[in-house]
Every structure is written in C-alpha cells, then in structure tokens.
Design a protein around this motif. Structure first.
Motif, PDB file in Angstrom:
ATOM      1  N   VAL A 186      -4.158  -1.393  -3.432  1.00 22.09           N
ATOM      2  CA  VAL A 186      -3.074  -0.781  -2.677  1.00 22.09           C
ATOM      3  C   VAL A 186      -2.602   0.478  -3.384  1.00 22.09           C
ATOM      4  O   VAL A 186      -2.432   0.492  -4.603  1.00 22.09           O
ATOM      5  CB  VAL A 186      -1.899  -1.770  -2.526  1.00 22.09           C
ATOM      6  CG1 VAL A 186      -0.744  -1.127  -1.779  1.00 22.09           C
ATOM      7  CG2 VAL A 186      -2.359  -3.028  -1.811  1.00 22.09           C
ATOM      8  N   VAL A 187      -2.416   1.524  -2.597  1.00 22.77           N
ATOM      9  CA  VAL A 187      -1.817   2.742  -3.142  1.00 22.77           C
ATOM     10  C   VAL A 187      -0.538   3.018  -2.370  1.00 22.77           C
ATOM     11  O   VAL A 187      -0.418   2.691  -1.194  1.00 22.77           O
ATOM     12  CB  VAL A 187      -2.784   3.944  -3.038  1.00 22.77           C
ATOM     13  CG1 VAL A 187      -4.035   3.704  -3.863  1.00 22.77           C
ATOM     14  CG2 VAL A 187      -3.162   4.221  -1.590  1.00 22.77           C
ATOM     15  N   PHE A 188       0.427   3.590  -3.031  1.00 18.97           N
ATOM     16  CA  PHE A 188       1.662   3.966  -2.364  1.00 18.97           C
ATOM     17  C   PHE A 188       1.423   5.242  -1.574  1.00 18.97           C
ATOM     18  O   PHE A 188       0.636   6.111  -1.981  1.00 18.97           O
ATOM     19  CB  PHE A 188       2.782   4.166  -3.378  1.00 18.97           C
ATOM     20  CG  PHE A 188       3.067   2.928  -4.196  1.00 18.97           C
ATOM     21  CD1 PHE A 188       3.154   1.687  -3.585  1.00 18.97           C
ATOM     22  CD2 PHE A 188       3.239   3.002  -5.567  1.00 18.97           C
ATOM     23  CE1 PHE A 188       3.414   0.545  -4.320  1.00 18.97           C
ATOM     24  CE2 PHE A 188       3.500   1.872  -6.317  1.00 18.97           C
ATOM     25  CZ  PHE A 188       3.585   0.642  -5.694  1.00 18.97           C
ATOM     26  N   GLY A 189       2.095   5.344  -0.441  1.00 18.83           N
ATOM     27  CA  GLY A 189       1.874   6.504   0.418  1.00 18.83           C
ATOM     28  C   GLY A 189       3.147   6.978   1.093  1.00 18.83           C
ATOM     29  O   GLY A 189       4.243   6.478   0.817  1.00 18.83           O
ATOM     30  N   ARG A 190       2.963   7.915   2.042  1.00 21.07           N
ATOM     31  CA  ARG A 190       4.089   8.465   2.776  1.00 21.07           C
ATOM     32  C   ARG A 190       3.806   8.477   4.281  1.00 21.07           C
ATOM     33  O   ARG A 190       4.567   9.058   5.048  1.00 21.07           O
ATOM     34  CB  ARG A 190       4.392   9.875   2.281  1.00 21.07           C
ATOM     35  CG  ARG A 190       4.725   9.957   0.792  1.00 21.07           C
ATOM     36  CD  ARG A 190       5.084  11.374   0.383  1.00 21.07           C
ATOM     37  NE  ARG A 190       6.305  11.826   1.004  1.00 21.07           N
ATOM     38  CZ  ARG A 190       7.536  11.574   0.554  1.00 21.07           C
ATOM     39  NH1 ARG A 190       7.702  10.816  -0.548  1.00 21.07           N
ATOM     40  NH2 ARG A 190       8.590  12.026   1.175  1.00 21.07           N
ATOM     41  N   ASP A 191       2.736   7.814   4.659  1.00 20.49           N
ATOM     42  CA  ASP A 191       2.312   7.826   6.064  1.00 20.49           C
ATOM     43  C   ASP A 191       2.771   6.521   6.733  1.00 20.49           C
ATOM     44  O   ASP A 191       2.276   5.447   6.414  1.00 20.49           O
ATOM     45  CB  ASP A 191       0.782   7.952   6.138  1.00 20.49           C
ATOM     46  CG  ASP A 191       0.283   8.195   7.549  1.00 20.49           C
ATOM     47  OD1 ASP A 191       0.769   7.496   8.459  1.00 20.49           O
ATOM     48  OD2 ASP A 191      -0.591   9.049   7.731  1.00 20.49           O
ATOM     49  N   TRP A 192       3.683   6.644   7.678  1.00 23.61           N
ATOM     50  CA  TRP A 192       4.251   5.468   8.316  1.00 23.61           C
ATOM     51  C   TRP A 192       3.215   4.731   9.170  1.00 23.61           C
ATOM     52  O   TRP A 192       3.243   3.503   9.254  1.00 23.61           O
ATOM     53  CB  TRP A 192       5.462   5.858   9.173  1.00 23.61           C
ATOM     54  CG  TRP A 192       6.624   6.292   8.338  1.00 23.61           C
ATOM     55  CD1 TRP A 192       6.947   7.566   7.968  1.00 23.61           C
ATOM     56  CD2 TRP A 192       7.602   5.452   7.726  1.00 23.61           C
ATOM     57  NE1 TRP A 192       8.066   7.571   7.179  1.00 23.61           N
ATOM     58  CE2 TRP A 192       8.504   6.284   7.019  1.00 23.61           C
ATOM     59  CE3 TRP A 192       7.820   4.078   7.719  1.00 23.61           C
ATOM     60  CZ2 TRP A 192       9.585   5.777   6.308  1.00 23.61           C
ATOM     61  CZ3 TRP A 192       8.903   3.572   7.017  1.00 23.61           C
ATOM     62  CH2 TRP A 192       9.770   4.412   6.311  1.00 23.61           C
ATOM     63  N   THR A 193       2.311   5.463   9.793  1.00 24.87           N
ATOM     64  CA  THR A 193       1.294   4.821  10.615  1.00 24.87           C
ATOM     65  C   THR A 193       0.339   3.998   9.758  1.00 24.87           C
ATOM     66  O   THR A 193      -0.024   2.868  10.109  1.00 24.87           O
ATOM     67  CB  THR A 193       0.506   5.856  11.426  1.00 24.87           C
ATOM     68  OG1 THR A 193       1.415   6.564  12.286  1.00 24.87           O
ATOM     69  CG2 THR A 193      -0.562   5.196  12.282  1.00 24.87           C
ATOM     70  N   LYS A 194      -0.071   4.539   8.614  1.00 31.47           N
ATOM     71  CA  LYS A 194      -0.963   3.787   7.724  1.00 31.47           C
ATOM     72  C   LYS A 194      -0.274   2.548   7.174  1.00 31.47           C
ATOM     73  O   LYS A 194      -0.912   1.504   6.980  1.00 31.47           O
ATOM     74  CB  LYS A 194      -1.447   4.683   6.585  1.00 31.47           C
ATOM     75  CG  LYS A 194      -2.449   5.743   7.029  1.00 31.47           C
ATOM     76  CD  LYS A 194      -2.950   6.562   5.851  1.00 31.47           C
ATOM     77  CE  LYS A 194      -3.992   7.581   6.308  1.00 31.47           C
ATOM     78  NZ  LYS A 194      -4.481   8.416   5.183  1.00 31.47           N
ATOM     79  N   ASP A 195       1.028   2.650   6.931  1.00 32.71           N
ATOM     80  CA  ASP A 195       1.770   1.474   6.485  1.00 32.71           C
ATOM     81  C   ASP A 195       1.791   0.419   7.585  1.00 32.71           C
ATOM     82  O   ASP A 195       1.604  -0.780   7.322  1.00 32.71           O
ATOM     83  CB  ASP A 195       3.199   1.865   6.110  1.00 32.71           C
ATOM     84  CG  ASP A 195       4.008   0.675   5.584  1.00 32.71           C
ATOM     85  OD1 ASP A 195       3.817   0.300   4.423  1.00 32.71           O
ATOM     86  OD2 ASP A 195       4.822   0.127   6.361  1.00 32.71           O
ATOM     87  N   ALA A 196       1.982   0.854   8.820  1.00 38.65           N
ATOM     88  CA  ALA A 196       2.011  -0.075   9.950  1.00 38.65           C
ATOM     89  C   ALA A 196       0.663  -0.766  10.133  1.00 38.65           C
ATOM     90  O   ALA A 196       0.596  -1.953  10.467  1.00 38.65           O
ATOM     91  CB  ALA A 196       2.407   0.662  11.223  1.00 38.65           C
ATOM     92  N   LEU A 197      -0.413  -0.039   9.908  1.00 39.20           N
ATOM     93  CA  LEU A 197      -1.750  -0.583  10.123  1.00 39.20           C
ATOM     94  C   LEU A 197      -2.102  -1.720   9.177  1.00 39.20           C
ATOM     95  O   LEU A 197      -3.024  -2.494   9.456  1.00 39.20           O
ATOM     96  CB  LEU A 197      -2.796   0.531   9.994  1.00 39.20           C
ATOM     97  CG  LEU A 197      -2.878   1.519  11.167  1.00 39.20           C
ATOM     98  CD1 LEU A 197      -3.753   2.702  10.799  1.00 39.20           C
ATOM     99  CD2 LEU A 197      -3.416   0.821  12.415  1.00 39.20           C
ATOM    100  N   ARG A 198      -1.386  -1.858   8.070  1.00 36.27           N
ATOM    101  CA  ARG A 198      -1.688  -2.925   7.120  1.00 36.27           C
ATOM    102  C   ARG A 198      -0.829  -4.174   7.376  1.00 36.27           C
ATOM    103  O   ARG A 198      -0.940  -5.162   6.660  1.00 36.27           O
ATOM    104  CB  ARG A 198      -1.507  -2.448   5.689  1.00 36.27           C
ATOM    105  CG  ARG A 198      -0.068  -2.130   5.296  1.00 36.27           C
ATOM    106  CD  ARG A 198       0.025  -1.677   3.854  1.00 36.27           C
ATOM    107  NE  ARG A 198      -0.572  -2.646   2.967  1.00 36.27           N
ATOM    108  CZ  ARG A 198       0.027  -3.755   2.532  1.00 36.27           C
ATOM    109  NH1 ARG A 198       1.247  -4.045   2.937  1.00 36.27           N
ATOM    110  NH2 ARG A 198      -0.591  -4.566   1.706  1.00 36.27           N
TER     111      ARG A 198
END
Length: 415
Positions: free
Chosen positions: A112-124
C-alpha cells in the motif's frame, strides 16, 4: 438523487457537531482535504444510527498527528503503519486514514502506498455503497456511482468481485452480513457467484475474524435469508464446521417483534447448530466465543433439552430458579423454534404467556442456608447439605411458597 443525499447529510447531527468540525478544522487545511467515508454515510442515507465515524484524508499520518495535537485534540497512532490515526474530540474517537492505493496484492497482503487520488482510494474498498464520501459541509462525493446502489439497498462489490474477495476472504462473510443488515431484493448474482467460487478462502481466515463477522451477521434483520443462502452455498459448514437447522432459525427470527433475544448470536447458534451438547462446545471453539458466550449457549441448550424431553410442561419458576432468567428464556425460544407447529394444535401451554411469565416472574430465592440449620443444633458435615437438598425439594413442591420459618420448623422435625 445527489441533491436528496446532500440535504440528508447536511442536516445530520453528527456532521453538524462541534466535535467532528474540530477534527475537520485541524486536518482539512494547508492543501489537504478530509471527508467522512463509508458506513456513517450509508447509515445516514438509509435512516440507521451511526455508531462510529471514519474519515479519509490526503494528509499523511504524521501531518494528521501533528495537526490534531496542535489543535488540542488527542491523536493516537493506532494503525499508523497503515495510515490510520485515531483522533479523539471531546471523548469521541474518529479513525482518520490517509488515502491509499493498492499496488500489489497477495491474498490479504497488499503493498500500500499513500496517495491523493480519491477515486483510487475508492477502488480499494469493498462495496459500492461503502465508497461514498462527504465533506464537512455535507456535499457528497461519489467516484464510483455507489449512491444509486445505496438508495436501492443493492450490495455490489467494487470492480471484479473475485479480485475483491481474494484481497481479503473475509469479504465473503461481509457480503452476506451487509446484505442482512441493509439489502433489499435478490442478492447480487455476480457477488454471490464470486463468494461460491472463492469459498475455500474462508479456510485461511483466523477463527477470531470469522467469529467476529458471524456475530454481527446474526444480529442483522435479514440474517435468516443470508444464512440460508450461505448454507446453500456450503459456506456455513466451512465457517462453523457443522450442519445448520435453517428452518428452525427462520422460525426463531419470526419472533423478532416480540423477543429481542432472537438477534443474539448465542441463541441463534443454539438453534442453528445445537443438535447435541457437544455441538455447543464445537461451535464455541470454532468461532472463538468468550467464556460468557459459551456459558449462555450451554445454559440455553440445557433448558431447551428440558423442554424437549419433559412429558409435561416444565415448571417455569423452577427453570428461573435453576438456570436464571436469560437461560430460561433462551431455552423456551429455542424449543419454540424447533417445535413451533405443536403450539398451533393447542396441545401445549400458550407460548406468549410462558414467555411473559419468564420475563416478569420473580426468581425464587431459597430462604435457608447451612448456618440456619446448624444454629438449630444440626451437626455440621455432609448431612447439612443433604438436609438442605431435601428441604429445597419440599420448598419447590410447595410452589416456592414456604418461607424460612416454615422450613425451619421442618428442620426441627427432621433433626
């Protein structure tokens, strides 16, 4: 639909509270944003209570810790390696998790990497109705179009159901549990098929995780429907190591309106799996139940067997005296579920009346102790216990009406 959601969420008490707004003020700054995610939104839109609140943010865990502390809030690194900080505002805990992206997946283990993309967060995340976000003003963010599924009470995996399940096989049980709690209509065919194909993955889960999820499932309103489908798919046997009396459980849950105990996992497991006494211990071991849960199951099963084996209707006051109120009620409900048809013939006492008696009758208290009979001159020793036992039988046969004085007079006669 989004406007309706905004109106509901913007008026939610938990979002208007100073406590959560203080958390937002601390984190939602310096180029970062924060949004409530998942269950709190789903429950609010569907009219359920909100027991806990999760917040997602673009801020790193270290920034969340620092900003919360600077704002006078308590911050605890409960899962800091995975990006989760518990922020406590006015005594209420909020789990704040940095947006994440799964790069590689190995069963449950993902890099897991931290990010800033809300869609990519939703996809997990697991289900579309759980991939909803709301900002501090009540505006909904729906990157995967989960709002329609939420209002339709449709439980669907995000993306490929098989892939979602392989990331964490507990999602098989979550699929049934979320449906049992919130679902309407038929179960999603794609999700159900994936659960069937991936069912052997349940064998790799710890007993603690399975037990925790099964408890929550059995407390849900539509648990009977979900458990029947689980049983048909062979999932119940994998999860519990035994067979299930699904029809009996249907009969038990038909009593939801008059007996809150029907949603208790301990009683449900007696009805579903308690064929013989050994089943109680097996299920308790399999699901890692606590000692108190095991004791409740064993007591309820014992009373159930007493109802089942008795030639005449058991003495309800005696059951209360020997097994306590909870055990007596559990046993009655379990017996009714297994032999419900008997009560329609008029051959047994009225079930509702018996249940009411067990709820309201005073639990008899034997008025004598060993010291009482010794004070009358009875010699100490095993004979005291034998005498008390015989007096207890006399007291029971009197309908628990004899008082201490009456019983003491009999001690004199028997000395």
């Amino acid at each position: 639909m989004k406007e309706k959601a905004h109106q509901i969420l913007a008026a939610a008490d938990w979002l208007l509270s100073k406590d959560i707004q203080a958390v937002f003020s601390a984190i939602d700054r310096d180029g970062d944003s924060a949004r409530v995610v998942g269950g709190a939104i789903r429950n609010t839109l569907l009219g359920y209570s909100v027991p806990d609140i999760d917040i997602a943010t673009t801020a790193t865990p270290q920034d969340v810790m620092r900003r919360a502390s600077n704002a006078g809030l308590k911050a605890i690194g409960t899962g800091i390696d995975h990006g989760t900080i518990t922020v406590i505002s006015n005594g209420f805990p909020y789990e704040v998790t940095t947006l994440r992206e799964d790069v590689e997946t190995y069963g449950r283990q993902a890099r897991v990497v931290f990010g800033r993309d809300w869609t990519k967060d939703a996809l997990r995340r697991d289900f579309t109705m759980n991939a909803l976000y709301v900002d501090r003003h009540g505006y909904l963010h729906d990157p995967l179009d989960g709002l329609e599924d939420c209002f339709a009470r449709r439980v669907r995996f995000i993306g490929d159901p098989d892939m979602r399940i392989r990331e964490d096989y507990l999602r098989i049980l979550r699929f049934f549990r979320i449906y049992a709690a919130y679902g309407e209509g038929d179960m999603d065919a794609d999700g159900l098929g994936a659960c069937l194909r991936e069912r052997d993955g349940l064998r790799h889960l710890s007993a603690e995780r399975i037990g925790h999820e099964m408890r929550r499932l059995m407390a849900a309103p539509k648990a009977a429907i979900a458990l029947r489908m689980m049983n048909d798919c062979g999932l119940w046997e994998i999860a519990t190591g035994g067979l299930a009396r699904i029809d009996d459980y249907d009969a038990l849950r038909a009593l939801d309106g008059i007996a809150a105990e029907t949603r208790d996992p301990e009683l449900g497991l007696i009805v579903l799996a308690g064929f013989v006494r050994e089943d109680v211990d097996r299920v308790a071991d399999r699901l890692r139940l606590s000692n108190s849960e095991r004791r409740r199951m064993m007591t309820g099963w014992t009373v159930y067997k007493q109802f089942r084996q008795a030639d005449t209707w058991p003495d309800l006051k005696w059951l209360l005296y020997v097994h306590g109120r909870q055990g007596a009620i559990d046993g009655l409900l379990a017996y009714w579920a297994a032999f419900e048809g008997q009560y329609r013939t008029g051959s047994k006492p009225d079930f509702s009346k018996s249940l009411q008696t067990l709820r309201t009758a005073d639990i008899p208290i034997f008025p004598l102790k060993g010291a009482d009979v010794i004070a009358l001159g009875h010699p100490p020793g095993p004979g005291v216990g034998q005498l008390l036992k015989s007096l207890e039988q006399i007291w029971r046969e009197s309908g628990f009406t004899l008082d201490k004085k009456d019983l003491m007079s009999r001690v004199v006669i028997n000395v």
